[in-house]
Design a protein around this motif. Structure first.
Motif, PDB file in Angstrom:
ATOM      1  N   ASN A 201       0.814  -1.211   0.000  1.00  0.00           N
ATOM      2  CA  ASN A 201       0.000   0.000   0.000  1.00  0.00           C
ATOM      3  C   ASN A 201       0.856   1.273   0.000  1.00  0.00           C
ATOM      4  OD1 ASN A 201      -2.433  -1.540   0.155  1.00  0.00           O
ATOM      5  ND2 ASN A 201      -2.067  -1.798   2.356  1.00  0.00           N
ATOM      6  N   PRO A 202       1.761   1.414  -0.964  1.00  0.00           N
ATOM      7  CA  PRO A 202       2.656   2.575  -0.959  1.00  0.00           C
ATOM      8  C   PRO A 202       1.909   3.873  -1.233  1.00  0.00           C
ATOM      9  CG  PRO A 202       2.847   1.401  -3.029  1.00  0.00           C
ATOM     10  CD  PRO A 202       1.970   0.557  -2.141  1.00  0.00           C
ATOM     11  N   ARG A 203       2.401   4.937  -0.635  1.00  0.00           N
ATOM     12  CA  ARG A 203       1.857   6.271  -0.879  1.00  0.00           C
ATOM     13  C   ARG A 203       2.981   7.185  -1.364  1.00  0.00           C
ATOM     14  NH1 ARG A 203      -3.305   6.942   0.766  1.00  0.00           N
ATOM     15  NH2 ARG A 203      -4.163   5.225   2.027  1.00  0.00           N
ATOM     16  N   THR A 446      12.880  13.256 -14.594  1.00  0.00           N
ATOM     17  CA  THR A 446      12.358  13.447 -13.238  1.00  0.00           C
ATOM     18  C   THR A 446      11.057  12.685 -13.045  1.00  0.00           C
ATOM     19  OG1 THR A 446      13.412  15.619 -13.091  1.00  0.00           O
ATOM     20  CG2 THR A 446      11.601  15.181 -11.560  1.00  0.00           C
ATOM     21  N   TYR A 447      10.204  12.677 -14.066  1.00  0.00           N
ATOM     22  CA  TYR A 447       8.983  11.888 -13.969  1.00  0.00           C
ATOM     23  C   TYR A 447       9.325  10.404 -13.878  1.00  0.00           C
ATOM     24  CZ  TYR A 447       4.599   9.660 -14.878  1.00  0.00           C
ATOM     25  OH  TYR A 447       3.503   8.841 -14.765  1.00  0.00           O
ATOM     26  N   GLY A 448      10.290   9.943 -14.693  1.00  0.00           N
ATOM     27  CA  GLY A 448      10.715   8.548 -14.600  1.00  0.00           C
ATOM     28  C   GLY A 448      11.255   8.217 -13.221  1.00  0.00           C
ATOM     29  N   LEU A 449      12.007   9.138 -12.633  1.00  0.00           N
ATOM     30  CA  LEU A 449      12.505   8.934 -11.271  1.00  0.00           C
ATOM     31  C   LEU A 449      11.350   8.780 -10.290  1.00  0.00           C
ATOM     32  CD1 LEU A 449      14.885   8.866  -9.255  1.00  0.00           C
ATOM     33  CD2 LEU A 449      14.701  11.366  -9.129  1.00  0.00           C
ATOM     34  N   ALA A 450      10.330   9.601 -10.437  1.00  0.00           N
ATOM     35  CA  ALA A 450       9.164   9.494  -9.560  1.00  0.00           C
ATOM     36  C   ALA A 450       8.520   8.118  -9.660  1.00  0.00           C
ATOM     37  CB  ALA A 450       8.149  10.589  -9.904  1.00  0.00           C
ATOM     38  N   ALA A 456       8.570   2.524  -3.127  1.00  0.00           N
ATOM     39  CA  ALA A 456       9.668   2.182  -2.218  1.00  0.00           C
ATOM     40  C   ALA A 456       9.403   2.552  -0.771  1.00  0.00           C
ATOM     41  CB  ALA A 456      10.953   2.855  -2.685  1.00  0.00           C
ATOM     42  N   GLY A 457       8.355   3.329  -0.507  1.00  0.00           N
ATOM     43  CA  GLY A 457       8.076   3.712   0.874  1.00  0.00           C
ATOM     44  C   GLY A 457       8.914   4.869   1.370  1.00  0.00           C
ATOM     45  N   GLY A 494       1.041  11.741  -0.492  1.00  0.00           N
ATOM     46  CA  GLY A 494       0.167  10.937   0.352  1.00  0.00           C
ATOM     47  C   GLY A 494      -0.848  10.099  -0.393  1.00  0.00           C
ATOM     48  N   GLN A 495      -0.929  10.254  -1.726  1.00  0.00           N
ATOM     49  CA  GLN A 495      -1.896   9.467  -2.492  1.00  0.00           C
ATOM     50  C   GLN A 495      -1.408   8.027  -2.653  1.00  0.00           C
ATOM     51  OE1 GLN A 495      -4.987  10.458  -3.934  1.00  0.00           O
ATOM     52  NE2 GLN A 495      -4.663  12.147  -2.504  1.00  0.00           N
TER      53      GLN A 495
END
Length: 541
Positions: A201-203, A446-450, A456-457, A494-495
């Motif tokens: 359940n990663p956010r 940067t989007y790819g990094l996100a 990963a938590g 937090g999503q």
């Protein structure tokens, strides 16, 4: 099977010297293909290399013969071989040594801080249906786990790091090295390789931006752009090793008065000289923070000496024990979350691991141009990030984990005396300025990094500085394209994160009720839904 084979020259600051190549000859033979060329490397002196490549259906041979002229000092000159990491990390390998011994091993699963294999004459491993043997000669070779720096490779190189560097090349003794690679089909099931871990359940983590005191003063006078980007946190850099910190802290306090809704985290580079009174030193830091009026949300402490890397075989510089440093910091800042780790990159954290039982969080940065700066190699670093985070999570041992700053250009070089100036705006390793920050490339990376960090938590990620060559806002106070990406992602803090993947040149993430997609290539790409994405384009769906 093999990611890359190259003849490279590194200067005394570990900068990669760009070659001037000419005289390329391509000859077809009955067996295959023969290619040769000359490369010139201009340093204080000069290196000239003649390189020959023979390619057949069963193998490849590369030989390099290099002559130096003048006073040439180098940290490494020779052939480098890169093994890929996907399907290889954690997989078996056979190592032949120069004395005729043969050992059975595995490519590291978690990232190895030191050389996983030394005294290498040959490496044999599986790659899909192929059995691959890579044999090197002309020097003593060893391997390092390049995932530490974000490279998507294991690197086999010559001249062991235990030997002195920089070293001087002799005009009378050419460097002559070769590598021979052979492959054949292998029946049977391929051995299982390493699997990367995530959390249930990663956010999506909080978004932070790095600021210096000068940037804080600029933002306080014109806060509109910072307020529009709306990060949850600012990482406030304070270097006590260079002098008093009061003025810098007052700059952050002034910005906080204008933008009080943001959390202000201190990145404190502490002097910590050998034999010092740590209690007195950190009490002085805490008093300076109190005088400034800054309401800090956390403090990450790194001793100044640890901003420089300590390679294998080198002596550790004098420094008080980390346990004593963090005990003094905890006493001085009893009400703040306390962090440690590296103000530079993962290798420095991995090689000098902090006592995590004394810490609330660990942190380190990321820069994708340490060893290679071409577009393909930079995008390939996204393959290594999940493996870095898996290894970092193991080091954290339950402490919170923060990543960043993570920027294309390098803000500090822990491997030499300086970052590389880049007035010609080239794709340059360890440069303090990268031209791609101004365009769509930085936004896509940067989007790819996100996408790679989303499961990963992480507690916090720091994808950019606010201003400057690594910033979201350029010198004309205009937002760069990457600013739109960071602004959009900061809003998703937090999503709940759903499916993520990077494949076929696309980075995809489901977050909340949105579907985010980015094209990581320069060419237009068909998207699963909607119109094709332009090169390095991205959108919400």
């Amino acid at each position: 099977m093999i990611r890359d084979v190259a003849f490279l020259v590194r200067d005394r600051d570990w900068g990669t010297v760009s070659p001037q190549s000419e005289g390329v000859r391509i000859q077809r033979t009955a067996e295959g293909l023969h290619v040769s060329w000359r490369s010139r490397y201009d340093m204080d002196g000069q290196i000239t290399a003649v390189i020959a490549l023979d390619l057949t259906a069963e193998g490849m041979d590369l030989t390099a013969t290099a002559h130096s002229r003048g006073e040439v000092w180098t940290n490494r000159t020779g052939i480098t071989v890169l093994h890929p990491i996907i399907g290889v990390a954690g997989a078996p390998v056979v190592v032949d040594h120069t004395d005729g011994r043969r050992t059975m091993g595995r490519f590291p699963d978690l990232i190895d801080p030191w050389q996983p294999f030394k005294d290498i004459a040959a490496l044999t491993h599986r790659a899909g249906p192929w059995n691959v043997t890579c044999r090197m000669s002309g020097d003593v070779f060893e391997m390092e786990d390049q995932r530490q720096w974000g490279d998507a490779s294991f690197k086999t190189y010559n001249r062991p790091l235990a030997l002195p560097w920089p070293y001087r090349l002799s005009e009378a003794e050419p460097v002559v090295q070769s590598v021979s690679i052979r492959w054949h089909r292998q029946s049977g099931e391929q051995p299982a390789a390493a699997k990367m871990q995530g959390v249930s359940n990663p956010r999506f983590p909080q978004t932070a931006l790095l600021v210096t005191a000068a940037q804080a003063r600029r933002a306080a006078s014109v806060p509109t752009m910072l307020q529009r980007i709306a990060p949850q946190r600012l990482l406030c850099h304070v270097d006590a090793g260079t002098g008093p910190i009061d003025d810098d802290l007052c700059a952050y306090a002034a910005l906080q008065a204008v933008c009080p809704e943001i959390a202000y985290d201190l990145e404190l580079i502490a002097a910590c000289p050998p034999g010092s009174d740590l209690t007195r030193e950190f009490a002085a830091y805490a008093a300076a923070v109190k005088r400034s009026g800054l309401r800090a949300s956390s403090v990450m402490v790194v001793p100044q000496v640890d901003r420089s890397s300590v390679p294998p075989g080198s002596d550790w510089p004098d420094c008080p024990a980390l346990s004593d440093i963090y005990a003094a910091a905890r006493q001085a800042f009893p009400c703040l979350p306390l962090g440690g780790g590296s103000a530079t990159f993962f290798p420095e954290l991995n090689r000098k691991r902090p006592p995590v039982g004394q810490l609330d969080f660990i942190a380190h940065g990321l820069c994708p141009i340490v060893h290679a700066a071409d577009d393909v190699a930079v995008m390939e670093t996204l393959q290594a990030v999940p493996q870095i985070l898996t290894s970092g999570t193991a080091i954290a041992a339950g402490a919170a984990y923060r990543l960043g700053p993570s920027t294309l250009a390098m803000r500090h070089n822990p491997y030499g005396a300086r970052t590389m100036s880049n007035p010609d705006r080239l794709r340059l390793c360890m440069a303090d300025d990268d031209p791609r920050q101004d365009g769509a490339f930085a936004a896509a990376w940067t989007y790819g990094l996100a996408v790679t960090i989303a499961q990963a938590g992480l507690e916090v990620w720091t994808p950019a500085e606010l201003y400057g060559p690594r910033g979201l806002i350029d010198d004309t106070d205009s937002p760069r394209p990457v600013a739109d990406v960071v602004t959009a992602l900061a809003a998703w803090e937090g999503q709940l994160v759903g499916h993520t993947r990077i494949a076929d040149g696309l980075a995809v993430m489901e977050i909340g009720e949105a579907h985010l997609i980015a094209n990581l290539s320069p060419d237009p790409a068909p998207a699963p839904q909607g119109d094709a994405l332009p090169g390095y384009g991205w959108r919400f769906q």
